[in-house]
Scaffold this motif. Structure first.
Motif, mmCIF file in Angstrom:
data_model
loop_
_atom_site.group_PDB
_atom_site.id
_atom_site.type_symbol
_atom_site.label_atom_id
_atom_site.label_comp_id
_atom_site.label_asym_id
_atom_site.label_seq_id
_atom_site.Cartn_x
_atom_site.Cartn_y
_atom_site.Cartn_z
ATOM 1 N N GLN A 1 0.820 -1.214 0.000
ATOM 2 C CA GLN A 1 0.000 0.000 0.000
ATOM 3 C C GLN A 1 0.847 1.255 0.000
ATOM 4 O O GLN A 1 0.531 2.231 -0.700
ATOM 5 C CB GLN A 1 -0.934 -0.007 1.213
ATOM 6 C CG GLN A 1 -2.016 -1.078 1.154
ATOM 7 C CD GLN A 1 -2.959 -0.998 2.335
ATOM 8 O OE1 GLN A 1 -2.664 -0.351 3.340
ATOM 9 N NE2 GLN A 1 -4.101 -1.659 2.224
ATOM 10 N N ASP A 2 1.926 1.245 0.754
ATOM 11 C CA ASP A 2 2.802 2.421 0.816
ATOM 12 C C ASP A 2 3.473 2.674 -0.536
ATOM 13 O O ASP A 2 3.607 3.826 -0.964
ATOM 14 C CB ASP A 2 3.870 2.215 1.891
ATOM 15 C CG ASP A 2 3.267 1.874 3.244
ATOM 16 O OD1 ASP A 2 2.721 2.765 3.893
ATOM 17 O OD2 ASP A 2 3.334 0.694 3.625
ATOM 18 N N ILE A 3 3.905 1.595 -1.192
ATOM 19 C CA ILE A 3 4.573 1.734 -2.483
ATOM 20 C C ILE A 3 3.620 2.283 -3.532
ATOM 21 O O ILE A 3 3.963 3.198 -4.292
ATOM 22 C CB ILE A 3 5.160 0.374 -2.933
ATOM 23 C CG1 ILE A 3 6.304 -0.037 -2.002
ATOM 24 C CG2 ILE A 3 5.654 0.438 -4.377
ATOM 25 C CD1 ILE A 3 6.803 -1.456 -2.214
ATOM 26 N N VAL A 4 2.406 1.729 -3.577
ATOM 27 C CA VAL A 4 1.424 2.194 -4.562
ATOM 28 C C VAL A 4 1.058 3.652 -4.310
ATOM 29 O O VAL A 4 0.996 4.462 -5.245
ATOM 30 C CB VAL A 4 0.165 1.303 -4.527
ATOM 31 C CG1 VAL A 4 -0.959 1.938 -5.356
ATOM 32 C CG2 VAL A 4 0.486 -0.086 -5.082
ATOM 33 N N TRP A 5 0.816 3.999 -3.054
ATOM 34 C CA TRP A 5 0.468 5.393 -2.754
ATOM 35 C C TRP A 5 1.615 6.327 -3.119
ATOM 36 O O TRP A 5 1.399 7.411 -3.659
ATOM 37 C CB TRP A 5 0.134 5.541 -1.265
ATOM 38 C CG TRP A 5 -0.250 6.962 -0.926
ATOM 39 C CD1 TRP A 5 -1.487 7.530 -1.008
ATOM 40 C CD2 TRP A 5 0.659 7.997 -0.491
ATOM 41 N NE1 TRP A 5 -1.421 8.856 -0.648
ATOM 42 C CE2 TRP A 5 -0.125 9.178 -0.329
ATOM 43 C CE3 TRP A 5 2.008 8.047 -0.240
ATOM 44 C CZ2 TRP A 5 0.433 10.382 0.095
ATOM 45 C CZ3 TRP A 5 2.565 9.244 0.175
ATOM 46 C CH2 TRP A 5 1.791 10.389 0.338
#
Length: 495
Positions: free
Chosen positions: A329-333
């Protein structure tokens, strides 16, 4: 003394491979940084639907480029390592180079004629395409072919500095031009394609200049028609294999758009871009692995070295899968913002599929050494059949996530098939059972994390990541034999 000599020779091979892979990886990371920045800005500027369209068309360009090259780069790599004179090598390089240019011109001319004469074809590939967009897309092909043909010459003649320079420029220049366009002007499908066209032109000019300067392209006294025929026949199965290989990503995107929707196509496109960071390491490894494996496979301890390399590839694959799962989730955001958060569910299967593909490059070494290309062709046909069937069956029940696990299943069966065929010609006991524990642990941890959202729990994520990496490293260590431990030590203790 003999055993010690074998270890030293083997370690020399492994060291050269590690050194070359590290150099190519650093270059590709530098290049990928610019590419990720460009596509991150693009993803934040356009909706997922447009991002998916752009990715689909660029995949089409890649397919047409590889269709133009049609295995000539691989044919060059396999023929140029035969015990032949420098003049024969130059003749092979020039004739193969010319074949690729002719193929590219024929393909874009044929498609242009079809578009001009059959209006219906104007909307088959993509309903919103205008003829101008298609022509801008097609115009990239010959310039990309010139660049890739030059890279092939530099790779197989082992001009590492020039190869790295062109590799970096082929990513940095498009990224810089695209970033400038995004910042300074309106961003749409046509403007993005024009940016890529301009950058392909610039890079191809630089690549051709360096190839001529390195005397890799030398006009022969006479054009040898028999050599043309030999190269075309030899590269035919290779061309079919590479064509199917690059058709697969295009097929994946087409099926997502056809059976799901353009929004899901955008989510898949971003997830594939993020997982390309794994493909980057795989490409860097394969770039070094190909030439050196052909030179060292006859060494007495070569098979032991290949087994160690396989285990190391599995280890770093487990690290990559855990990293992308814990911080999905952090990477995509970070790269694309909230509009692309649904793509997080695809990072696990796509990263697993990418790692299986890298392992396939190692365990399929026998097919590459023995030049048995028909087996690669069969495995890619199997991949397309299994992937398409699995996706169509799973799609009604699992939606977008079905595309990811269908690719995993198809990739796994393709790798198993290549390994079985490979061992018929160059038998290696890969000891798959010894690396099952770190693989199973990695999958269990990654699936648990993907099911249970850990959004916001940064300390917990860090603890899970560090503990998981430590356990996988320990499980890897206990799989190593005494010979492998000694080779491992020699590789990283060399100055």
């Amino acid at each position: 003394m003999t055993n010690r000599s074998n270890i030293e020779k083997s370690s020399s091979f492994e060291f050269l491979l590690v050194e070359s892979s590290a150099i190519f990886t650093v270059a590709k990371i530098f290049s990928l940084g610019f590419t990720f920045l460009a596509f991150s800005l693009l993803a934040r500027r356009v909706p997922p639907e447009i991002f998916g369209e752009i990715d689909f068309l660029l995949s089409g360009v890649v397919f047409l480029v590889n269709l133009s090259i049609f295995g000539q780069d691989q044919a060059l790599g396999r023929l140029i390592n035969d015990p032949i004179s420098s003049e024969e090598k130059n003749n092979i390089a020039f004739h193969g180079f010319l074949i690729q240019i002719i193929y590219a011109l024929l393909i874009i001319t044929f498609i242009s004629i079809l578009i001009e004469n059959i209006d219906y074809l104007n909307g088959i590939i993509y309903s919103s395409n205008s003829r101008l967009i298609i022509y801008v897309m097609l115009a990239q092909v010959p310039f990309q072919v010139l660049t890739f043909a030059s890279l092939g010459l530099l790779q197989w003649s082992i001009h590492r500095r020039s190869y790295i320079l062109i590799s970096i420029l082929s990513s940095v220049i498009p990224a810089v031009i695209l970033i400038s366009s995004i910042i300074l002007g309106d961003t749409n499908l046509l403007s993005v394609l024009i940016c890529f066209l301009l950058s392909r032109l610039i890079v191809s000019i630089i690549a051709i200049y360096i190839s001529f300067k390195r005397n890799l392209i030398i006009w022969p006294k006479d054009l040898d028609l028999s050599l043309y025929k030999r190269l075309i026949i030899f590269s035919l199965p290779l061309g079919l294999v590479v064509g199917l290989e690059t058709f697969s990503p295009l097929l994946e995107r087409f099926l997502v758009r056809f059976y799901l929707n353009e929004f899901d196509l955008g989510q898949f496109a971003l997830a594939a871009r993020i997982c390309s960071f794994i493909t980057l390491f795989g490409a860097a490894f394969a770039t070094a692995y190909g030439p050196y494996s052909l030179r060292f496979y006859n060494y007495p301890s070569a098979k032991k070295s290949f087994k160690l390399i396989f285990k190391v590839v599995v280890l770093f694959s487990c690290f990559a899968v855990i990293l992308l799962s814990v911080y999905s989730q952090d990477i995509v955001w970070f790269f694309a913002g909230n509009n692309f958060l649904p793509s997080t569910k695809l990072l696990l299967p796509l990263s697993v599929a990418a790692c299986i593909d890298i392992c396939d490059n190692v365990t399929g070494i026998g097919l590459f050494i023995k030049k048995n290309n028909i087996y690669f062709l069969f495995s890619y046909l199997l991949f397309i059949f299994v992937f398409t069937s699995a996706f169509i069956i799973l799609k009604p029940y699992y939606g977008l996530i079905s595309i990811g696990w269908s690719i995993v299943l198809a990739q796994l069966l393709k790798a198993a098939t290549n390994t079985i065929f490979s061992n018929r010609f160059y038998s290696v006991n890969w000891q798959f059972q010894s690396i099952m524990l770190p693989i199973i642990f990695t999958l269990l941890v990654s699936i648990f994390i993907s099911i249970n959202s850990l959004s916001g729990y940064y300390s917990l994520k860090l603890i899970i990541f560090m503990v998981s990496i430590s356990i996988v490293s320990y499980l890897f260590k206990i799989t190593l034999s005494s010979y492998e431990k000694l080779s491992f030590f020699r590789i990283f203790s060399r100055k």
